[in-house]
Design a protein around this motif. Sequence first.
Motif, PDB file in Angstrom:
ATOM      1  N   CYS A  48       0.827  -1.201   0.000  1.00  0.00           N
ATOM      2  CA  CYS A  48       0.000   0.000   0.000  1.00  0.00           C
ATOM      3  C   CYS A  48       0.864   1.255   0.000  1.00  0.00           C
ATOM      4  O   CYS A  48       0.623   2.198  -0.755  1.00  0.00           O
ATOM      5  CB  CYS A  48      -0.939  -0.010   1.202  1.00  0.00           C
ATOM      6  SG  CYS A  48      -2.052   1.410   1.259  1.00  0.00           S
TER       7      CYS A  48
ATOM      8  N   SER B 111       2.482   1.508  -3.457  1.00  0.00           N
ATOM      9  CA  SER B 111       1.493   1.819  -4.482  1.00  0.00           C
ATOM     10  C   SER B 111       1.107   3.292  -4.481  1.00  0.00           C
ATOM     11  O   SER B 111       0.849   3.876  -5.528  1.00  0.00           O
ATOM     12  CB  SER B 111       0.245   0.960  -4.284  1.00  0.00           C
ATOM     13  OG  SER B 111      -0.736   1.296  -5.241  1.00  0.00           O
ATOM     14  N   HIS B 112       1.058   3.893  -3.300  1.00  0.00           N
ATOM     15  CA  HIS B 112       0.641   5.288  -3.187  1.00  0.00           C
ATOM     16  C   HIS B 112       1.816   6.251  -3.002  1.00  0.00           C
ATOM     17  O   HIS B 112       1.602   7.434  -2.743  1.00  0.00           O
ATOM     18  CB  HIS B 112      -0.352   5.434  -2.039  1.00  0.00           C
ATOM     19  CG  HIS B 112      -1.651   4.768  -2.331  1.00  0.00           C
ATOM     20  ND1 HIS B 112      -1.888   3.454  -1.988  1.00  0.00           N
ATOM     21  CD2 HIS B 112      -2.757   5.209  -2.956  1.00  0.00           C
ATOM     22  CE1 HIS B 112      -3.100   3.124  -2.386  1.00  0.00           C
ATOM     23  NE2 HIS B 112      -3.648   4.169  -2.982  1.00  0.00           N
TER      24      HIS B 112
ATOM     25  N   SER C 141       3.856   6.747  -0.614  1.00  0.00           N
ATOM     26  CA  SER C 141       3.516   7.400   0.641  1.00  0.00           C
ATOM     27  C   SER C 141       4.479   6.972   1.738  1.00  0.00           C
ATOM     28  O   SER C 141       5.318   6.101   1.537  1.00  0.00           O
ATOM     29  CB  SER C 141       2.078   6.998   1.013  1.00  0.00           C
ATOM     30  OG  SER C 141       1.681   7.568   2.214  1.00  0.00           O
TER      31      SER C 141
ATOM     32  N   ARG D 175      -2.730   2.802   3.981  1.00  0.00           N
ATOM     33  CA  ARG D 175      -4.166   2.997   4.141  1.00  0.00           C
ATOM     34  C   ARG D 175      -4.830   1.756   4.737  1.00  0.00           C
ATOM     35  O   ARG D 175      -6.025   1.702   4.889  1.00  0.00           O
ATOM     36  CB  ARG D 175      -4.782   3.326   2.788  1.00  0.00           C
ATOM     37  CG  ARG D 175      -4.441   4.729   2.326  1.00  0.00           C
ATOM     38  CD  ARG D 175      -4.340   4.813   0.819  1.00  0.00           C
ATOM     39  NE  ARG D 175      -4.140   6.178   0.373  1.00  0.00           N
ATOM     40  CZ  ARG D 175      -2.976   6.824   0.411  1.00  0.00           C
ATOM     41  NH1 ARG D 175      -1.906   6.222   0.881  1.00  0.00           N
ATOM     42  NH2 ARG D 175      -2.870   8.053  -0.026  1.00  0.00           N
TER      43      ARG D 175
ATOM     44  N   CYS E 131      -8.393   3.703   1.782  1.00  0.00           N
ATOM     45  CA  CYS E 131      -8.217   2.793   0.648  1.00  0.00           C
ATOM     46  C   CYS E 131      -9.008   3.294  -0.558  1.00  0.00           C
ATOM     47  O   CYS E 131     -10.195   3.611  -0.443  1.00  0.00           O
ATOM     48  CB  CYS E 131      -8.687   1.386   1.026  1.00  0.00           C
ATOM     49  SG  CYS E 131      -8.716   0.242  -0.362  1.00  0.00           S
ATOM     50  N   ASP E 132      -8.335   3.346  -1.704  1.00  0.00           N
ATOM     51  CA  ASP E 132      -9.003   3.734  -2.946  1.00  0.00           C
ATOM     52  C   ASP E 132      -9.023   2.570  -3.948  1.00  0.00           C
ATOM     53  O   ASP E 132      -9.256   2.772  -5.131  1.00  0.00           O
ATOM     54  CB  ASP E 132      -8.331   4.962  -3.553  1.00  0.00           C
ATOM     55  CG  ASP E 132      -6.868   4.732  -3.890  1.00  0.00           C
ATOM     56  OD1 ASP E 132      -6.363   3.601  -3.735  1.00  0.00           O
ATOM     57  OD2 ASP E 132      -6.213   5.705  -4.311  1.00  0.00           O
TER      58      ASP E 132
ATOM     59  N   CYS F 103      -6.700   1.101  -5.176  1.00  0.00           N
ATOM     60  CA  CYS F 103      -5.624   1.294  -6.159  1.00  0.00           C
ATOM     61  C   CYS F 103      -6.191   1.518  -7.562  1.00  0.00           C
ATOM     62  O   CYS F 103      -5.726   0.913  -8.541  1.00  0.00           O
ATOM     63  CB  CYS F 103      -4.653   0.121  -6.146  1.00  0.00           C
ATOM     64  SG  CYS F 103      -3.595   0.051  -4.689  1.00  0.00           S
TER      65      CYS F 103
ATOM     66  N   HIS G 260      -5.686   3.725  -9.490  1.00  0.00           N
ATOM     67  CA  HIS G 260      -4.646   4.253 -10.375  1.00  0.00           C
ATOM     68  C   HIS G 260      -3.827   3.142 -11.036  1.00  0.00           C
ATOM     69  O   HIS G 260      -3.039   3.408 -11.940  1.00  0.00           O
ATOM     70  CB  HIS G 260      -3.709   5.191  -9.597  1.00  0.00           C
ATOM     71  CG  HIS G 260      -3.028   4.527  -8.447  1.00  0.00           C
ATOM     72  ND1 HIS G 260      -3.656   4.311  -7.233  1.00  0.00           N
ATOM     73  CD2 HIS G 260      -1.782   4.005  -8.323  1.00  0.00           C
ATOM     74  CE1 HIS G 260      -2.804   3.693  -6.419  1.00  0.00           C
ATOM     75  NE2 HIS G 260      -1.664   3.503  -7.053  1.00  0.00           N
TER      76      HIS G 260
END
Length: 136
Positions: A21, A24-25, A27, A31, A108-109, A111, A113
């Motif tokens: 996570c 992926s972001h 960050s 998340r 959480c979105d 992912c 993207h």
Amino acid sequence: MRRIKIDRSKCIGCLTCVTACIISHDSLDARNRVVIDTNQTYSPIFCRHCTEPECVYTCMTGAMHKDNVTKFVEYEKDHCASCYMCIMACPYGVLKSDDITHQKIMKCDMCTHRVNGPMCVEKCPMQAITLQEVFG
């Protein structure tokens, strides 16, 4: 609609999903998280993209909203007033403030993207995290 499904009996607490996570972001914080539950077993915690999301109902600005097509609970940080009502309303304790800025919400979105979907699902070595089709 696709949702993340957790098989707690397969989770070994390796935190690969948390690391995935973060990567992926791009960050410094995830998340999702993994906790140890009352049975002393690992329990991954992810946004459930609820059918009736309390975070959306309490959001006074509309920054939290449910997408009509994907049915994901989405977050638009530019509309967020940083009141943290969504954090307090989530019955699963999933939402949290951004530990770096302390001004926005981390959520959480799925992912969206990424072409291959959520990286946590892709990278889980035990296949404890999978995608499940939910109808209705």
